[in-house]
Design a protein around this motif. Structure first.
Motif, PDB file in Angstrom:
ATOM      1  N   GLN A 176       0.848  -1.193   0.000  1.00  0.00           N
ATOM      2  CA  GLN A 176       0.000   0.000   0.000  1.00  0.00           C
ATOM      3  C   GLN A 176       0.881   1.239   0.000  1.00  0.00           C
ATOM      4  OE1 GLN A 176      -2.301  -0.274   3.573  1.00  0.00           O
ATOM      5  NE2 GLN A 176      -0.744   0.682   4.817  1.00  0.00           N
ATOM      6  N   LYS A 177       0.371   2.299  -0.576  1.00  0.00           N
ATOM      7  CA  LYS A 177       1.126   3.539  -0.633  1.00  0.00           C
ATOM      8  C   LYS A 177       1.173   4.202   0.737  1.00  0.00           C
ATOM      9  CE  LYS A 177      -0.019   4.548  -5.469  1.00  0.00           C
ATOM     10  NZ  LYS A 177      -0.662   5.525  -6.387  1.00  0.00           N
ATOM     11  N   VAL A 178       2.265   4.892   0.987  1.00  0.00           N
ATOM     12  CA  VAL A 178       2.377   5.664   2.220  1.00  0.00           C
ATOM     13  C   VAL A 178       1.478   6.880   2.101  1.00  0.00           C
ATOM     14  CG1 VAL A 178       3.913   6.996   3.690  1.00  0.00           C
ATOM     15  CG2 VAL A 178       4.730   4.895   2.614  1.00  0.00           C
ATOM     16  N   ARG A 179       0.588   7.029   3.040  1.00  0.00           N
ATOM     17  CA  ARG A 179      -0.330   8.153   3.014  1.00  0.00           C
ATOM     18  C   ARG A 179       0.014   9.119   4.133  1.00  0.00           C
ATOM     19  NH1 ARG A 179      -5.567   4.437   3.359  1.00  0.00           N
ATOM     20  NH2 ARG A 179      -4.237   3.672   5.024  1.00  0.00           N
ATOM     21  N   ASP A 180      -0.262  10.392   3.879  1.00  0.00           N
ATOM     22  CA  ASP A 180       0.060  11.406   4.883  1.00  0.00           C
ATOM     23  C   ASP A 180      -0.641  11.126   6.200  1.00  0.00           C
ATOM     24  OD1 ASP A 180       1.693  12.703   3.122  1.00  0.00           O
ATOM     25  OD2 ASP A 180       0.220  14.214   2.540  1.00  0.00           O
ATOM     26  N   ARG A 181      -1.877  10.655   6.131  1.00  0.00           N
ATOM     27  CA  ARG A 181      -2.606  10.429   7.383  1.00  0.00           C
ATOM     28  C   ARG A 181      -2.010   9.267   8.180  1.00  0.00           C
ATOM     29  NH1 ARG A 181      -6.627   8.680   3.641  1.00  0.00           N
ATOM     30  NH2 ARG A 181      -7.167   6.468   3.802  1.00  0.00           N
ATOM     31  N   ASP A 182      -1.372   8.306   7.488  1.00  0.00           N
ATOM     32  CA  ASP A 182      -0.691   7.224   8.205  1.00  0.00           C
ATOM     33  C   ASP A 182       0.481   7.778   8.998  1.00  0.00           C
ATOM     34  OD1 ASP A 182      -2.363   5.243   7.217  1.00  0.00           O
ATOM     35  OD2 ASP A 182      -1.149   4.981   5.419  1.00  0.00           O
ATOM     36  N   ILE A 183       1.263   8.649   8.346  1.00  0.00           N
ATOM     37  CA  ILE A 183       2.412   9.251   9.022  1.00  0.00           C
ATOM     38  C   ILE A 183       1.954  10.101  10.197  1.00  0.00           C
ATOM     39  CG2 ILE A 183       4.330  10.857   8.732  1.00  0.00           C
ATOM     40  CD1 ILE A 183       4.538   9.926   5.842  1.00  0.00           C
ATOM     41  N   GLU A 184       0.905  10.881   9.997  1.00  0.00           N
ATOM     42  CA  GLU A 184       0.392  11.716  11.078  1.00  0.00           C
ATOM     43  C   GLU A 184      -0.110  10.876  12.245  1.00  0.00           C
ATOM     44  OE1 GLU A 184      -2.573  14.080   9.213  1.00  0.00           O
ATOM     45  OE2 GLU A 184      -1.146  15.323   8.104  1.00  0.00           O
ATOM     46  N   ARG A 185      -0.761   9.760  11.930  1.00  0.00           N
ATOM     47  CA  ARG A 185      -1.281   8.886  12.992  1.00  0.00           C
ATOM     48  C   ARG A 185      -0.144   8.309  13.817  1.00  0.00           C
ATOM     49  NH1 ARG A 185      -2.150   3.422  12.584  1.00  0.00           N
ATOM     50  NH2 ARG A 185      -2.000   3.519  10.314  1.00  0.00           N
ATOM     51  N   HIS A 186       0.897   7.820  13.138  1.00  0.00           N
ATOM     52  CA  HIS A 186       2.034   7.253  13.848  1.00  0.00           C
ATOM     53  C   HIS A 186       2.733   8.319  14.702  1.00  0.00           C
ATOM     54  CE1 HIS A 186       1.438   3.584  11.785  1.00  0.00           C
ATOM     55  NE2 HIS A 186       1.938   3.956  10.625  1.00  0.00           N
ATOM     56  N   ALA A 187       2.911   9.498  14.125  1.00  0.00           N
ATOM     57  CA  ALA A 187       3.596  10.567  14.846  1.00  0.00           C
ATOM     58  C   ALA A 187       2.798  11.012  16.065  1.00  0.00           C
ATOM     59  CB  ALA A 187       3.849  11.750  13.917  1.00  0.00           C
ATOM     60  N   CYS A 188       1.499  11.142  15.894  1.00  0.00           N
ATOM     61  CA  CYS A 188       0.643  11.574  17.010  1.00  0.00           C
ATOM     62  C   CYS A 188       0.646  10.542  18.126  1.00  0.00           C
ATOM     63  CB  CYS A 188      -0.773  11.814  16.493  1.00  0.00           C
ATOM     64  SG  CYS A 188      -1.931  12.381  17.761  1.00  0.00           S
ATOM     65  N   HIS A 189       0.548   9.274  17.763  1.00  0.00           N
ATOM     66  CA  HIS A 189       0.485   8.215  18.767  1.00  0.00           C
ATOM     67  C   HIS A 189       1.789   8.099  19.538  1.00  0.00           C
ATOM     68  CE1 HIS A 189       0.863   4.044  20.204  1.00  0.00           C
ATOM     69  NE2 HIS A 189      -0.431   4.122  20.417  1.00  0.00           N
ATOM     70  N   SER A 190       2.888   7.936  18.815  1.00  0.00           N
ATOM     71  CA  SER A 190       4.173   7.726  19.492  1.00  0.00           C
ATOM     72  C   SER A 190       4.644   8.983  20.200  1.00  0.00           C
ATOM     73  CB  SER A 190       5.230   7.248  18.494  1.00  0.00           C
ATOM     74  OG  SER A 190       5.364   8.164  17.420  1.00  0.00           O
ATOM     75  N   GLY A 191       4.461  10.139  19.564  1.00  0.00           N
ATOM     76  CA  GLY A 191       4.861  11.393  20.204  1.00  0.00           C
ATOM     77  C   GLY A 191       4.070  11.674  21.462  1.00  0.00           C
ATOM     78  N   GLY A 192       2.779  11.347  21.425  1.00  0.00           N
ATOM     79  CA  GLY A 192       1.943  11.571  22.602  1.00  0.00           C
ATOM     80  C   GLY A 192       2.339  10.689  23.764  1.00  0.00           C
ATOM     81  N   VAL A 193       2.606   9.408  23.468  1.00  0.00           N
ATOM     82  CA  VAL A 193       3.026   8.495  24.532  1.00  0.00           C
ATOM     83  C   VAL A 193       4.331   8.970  25.159  1.00  0.00           C
ATOM     84  CG1 VAL A 193       3.862   6.166  25.030  1.00  0.00           C
ATOM     85  CG2 VAL A 193       1.813   6.473  23.636  1.00  0.00           C
ATOM     86  N   LEU A 194       5.300   9.358  24.326  1.00  0.00           N
ATOM     87  CA  LEU A 194       6.591   9.811  24.851  1.00  0.00           C
ATOM     88  C   LEU A 194       6.429  11.098  25.658  1.00  0.00           C
ATOM     89  CD1 LEU A 194       9.639   9.455  25.035  1.00  0.00           C
ATOM     90  CD2 LEU A 194       9.852  10.728  22.886  1.00  0.00           C
ATOM     91  N   PHE A 195       5.592  12.004  25.186  1.00  0.00           N
ATOM     92  CA  PHE A 195       5.364  13.277  25.877  1.00  0.00           C
ATOM     93  C   PHE A 195       4.812  13.045  27.282  1.00  0.00           C
ATOM     94  CE2 PHE A 195       2.149  16.527  26.946  1.00  0.00           C
ATOM     95  CZ  PHE A 195       2.962  17.646  27.068  1.00  0.00           C
TER      96      PHE A 195
END
Length: 211
Positions: free
Chosen positions: A168-187
């Motif tokens: 599947q193609k990399v979609r912007d919303r996939d990147i945003e979802r990963h960033a939001c999830h992992s960044g939020g947990v670390l924060f």
């Protein structure tokens, strides 16, 4: 308590860095197992910090890790000598004598075949923290490839021919979802650590809507 929380914080940081690297390289499909591990860590973190007897819980984390480790080593005959195993067993006995409450709880739990330090499963911890939440289960889909055949294989028809396209193609919303999830947990993990040990918290900049 400091040992457990500092190790967990470092694990969260390392996993988040790995997620960032994968996203940067366009390999979002490989993020799933790391996000599941990060979420598991977040569940344990919140569960531990939410207990009134945190010191006992932290001791249970340590003791359970020791018991799990020696349990594996004892099943590898010839790899580790009897003197080494005996030393580890002595370390466990010394730890149990220093933390008798934690030791009694861990031994009781394991006798009842509850092998996690908390006495419940990670899914059970998640339900206790947020009833009705299914994040842990959903993240397992990517970690185990459960729904990958449905999402990653496209079937097309042309006349009497059928073709399959994998990936599947990399979609912007996939990147945003990963960033939001992992960044939020670390924060939130770091700020929880900072609150425990008197360190300055991370303060996020205000968005344009908030300013």
């Amino acid at each position: 308590m400091f040992v457990v929380t500092s190790v967990w914080l470092n694990s969260a940081l390392t996993q988040t860095k790995a997620i960032l690297l994968l996203v940067t390289e366009g390999m979002t499909e490989a993020v799933g197992p790391l996000q599941r591990a990060l979420w598991e860590l977040w569940i344990e973190w919140r569960y531990l910090l939410g207990q009134s007897d945190r010191a006992v819980m932290a001791a249970k984390v340590m003791l359970n890790a020791m018991i799990e480790t020696i349990g594996v080593l004892e099943k590898e005959p010839g790899v580790f000598g009897p003197d080494y195993i005996a030393k580890l067993q002595d370390n466990i006995r010394q730890f149990e004598s220093s933390y008798p409450v934690a030791a009694a709880e861990i031994r009781s739990q394991r006798k009842a075949r509850r092998f996690h330090w908390s006495g419940v499963s990670r899914a059970g911890m998640e339900r206790a923290l947020a009833p009705g939440q299914e994040v842990y289960r959903i993240l397992s889909w990517d970690a185990h490839g459960t729904v990958a055949p449905l999402r990653d294989v496209a079937i097309s028809f042309g006349g009497d021919k059928v073709s399959f396209q994998c990936g599947q193609k990399v979609r912007d919303r996939d990147i945003e979802r990963h960033a939001c999830h992992s960044g939020g947990v670390l924060f939130y993990t770091y700020n929880g650590f900072a609150g425990l040990w008197g360190l300055p918290p991370v303060v996020l900049p205000k968005s344009e809507e908030q300013q």
